[in-house]
Design an enzyme around this catalytic site. Structure first.
Site, PDB file in Angstrom:
ATOM      1  N   CYS A  64       2.413  -2.461  -2.086  1.00 14.68           N
ATOM      2  CA  CYS A  64       1.922  -1.088  -2.603  1.00 14.68           C
ATOM      3  C   CYS A  64       3.289  -0.551  -3.562  1.00 14.68           C
ATOM      4  O   CYS A  64       3.871  -1.702  -3.818  1.00 14.68           O
ATOM      5  CB  CYS A  64       1.226  -0.188  -1.644  1.00 14.68           C
TER       6      CYS A  64
ATOM      7  N   ASP B  15      -3.254   6.343  -2.709  1.00 11.33           N
ATOM      8  CA  ASP B  15      -2.073   6.511  -2.384  1.00 11.33           C
ATOM      9  C   ASP B  15      -1.941   8.010  -1.500  1.00 11.33           C
ATOM     10  O   ASP B  15      -2.386   8.930  -2.193  1.00 11.33           O
ATOM     11  CB  ASP B  15      -0.996   6.662  -3.419  1.00 11.33           C
TER      12      ASP B  15
ATOM     13  N   ASN C 211       6.288   0.361  -0.318  1.00 14.03           N
ATOM     14  CA  ASN C 211       6.118  -0.083   0.667  1.00 14.03           C
ATOM     15  C   ASN C 211       6.627   0.570   2.036  1.00 14.03           C
ATOM     16  O   ASN C 211       6.947   0.359   3.215  1.00 14.03           O
ATOM     17  CB  ASN C 211       7.024  -1.403   1.084  1.00 14.03           C
TER      18      ASN C 211
ATOM     19  N   CYS D 288       3.553   3.378   2.917  1.00 13.51           N
ATOM     20  CA  CYS D 288       2.319   3.839   3.567  1.00 13.51           C
ATOM     21  C   CYS D 288       1.369   2.732   3.486  1.00 13.51           C
ATOM     22  O   CYS D 288       0.979   2.534   4.697  1.00 13.51           O
ATOM     23  CB  CYS D 288       1.992   4.888   2.227  1.00 13.51           C
ATOM     24  N   ARG D 289       0.699   2.563   2.371  1.00 13.65           N
ATOM     25  CA  ARG D 289      -0.598   1.709   2.251  1.00 13.65           C
ATOM     26  C   ARG D 289      -0.066   0.179   2.722  1.00 13.65           C
ATOM     27  O   ARG D 289      -0.912  -0.442   3.673  1.00 13.65           O
ATOM     28  CB  ARG D 289      -1.102   1.579   0.718  1.00 13.65           C
ATOM     29  N   SER D 290       0.932  -0.559   2.148  1.00 11.97           N
ATOM     30  CA  SER D 290       0.865  -1.796   2.599  1.00 11.97           C
ATOM     31  C   SER D 290       1.502  -2.124   4.119  1.00 11.97           C
ATOM     32  O   SER D 290       1.026  -2.915   4.470  1.00 11.97           O
ATOM     33  CB  SER D 290       1.941  -2.673   1.507  1.00 11.97           C
TER      34      SER D 290
END
Length: 158
Positions: free
Chosen positions: A7, A122, A10, A12-14
């Site tokens: 993401c 996001d 690095n 939140c999402r990944s």
């Protein structure tokens, strides 16, 4: 099998995808490597966002040992699959990828059959509910990814 989730920062999402994938892969007894990175190094060395950690912990996922890092050139050769959280990340990765590596880049949601979302949005600037939504999407994507990869010849046991 080696998987990298990517993401922007690095945080939140990944890392959420990494935590979910580690748990799911571990539960199946597969010997696969999982990591995550950001397209930027803005948060290098920082732990995942506390809101991501709280949402994931409520579902039994751990972020222990995770710290933000930036994507490196070596990542394109070390990982079998590089999974972008959104279309922008995928485009960025394809521009950076050396010859022959672009085929290993996809969006995580490409692996989520039946889910109408193309991108994992996001959640950073939104509410706590956005982190729950991210988890729902990531779980669907990771489950689809694992199922598809295990169905490939030679991957059933890891």
């Amino acid at each position: 099998m080696q998987l990298l989730f990517v993401c922007t920062g690095n945080i939140c999402r990944s890392p959420t995808a990494e935590a979910v994938a580690r748990a799911r892969i571990g539960a199946l007894g597969l010997d696969w490597r999982v990591d995550s990175a950001g397209t930027s190094g803005w948060h290098e060395g920082e732990p995942p966002d506390p809101r991501s950690q709280a949402a994931a912990a409520a579902r039994g996922y751990s972020f222990d040992g995770l710290a933000a890092r930036a994507l490196t050139a070596d990542d394109f050769t070390r990982f079998d699959h590089i999974l972008a959280m959104d279309s922008g990340h995928r485009s960025h990765l394809r521009r950076l990828a050396p010859s022959g590596a672009a085929g290993r880049i996809s969006r995580l949601m490409d692996w989520a059959p039946g889910v109408a979302m193309d991108d994992v949005p996001d959640p950073y600037y939104g509410t706590d509910a956005g982190f729950e939504d991210v988890l729902d999407l990531v779980e669907a994507g990771v489950d689809g990814l694992i199922a598809a990869l295990r169905a490939q010849p030679g991957q059933a046991s890891g």
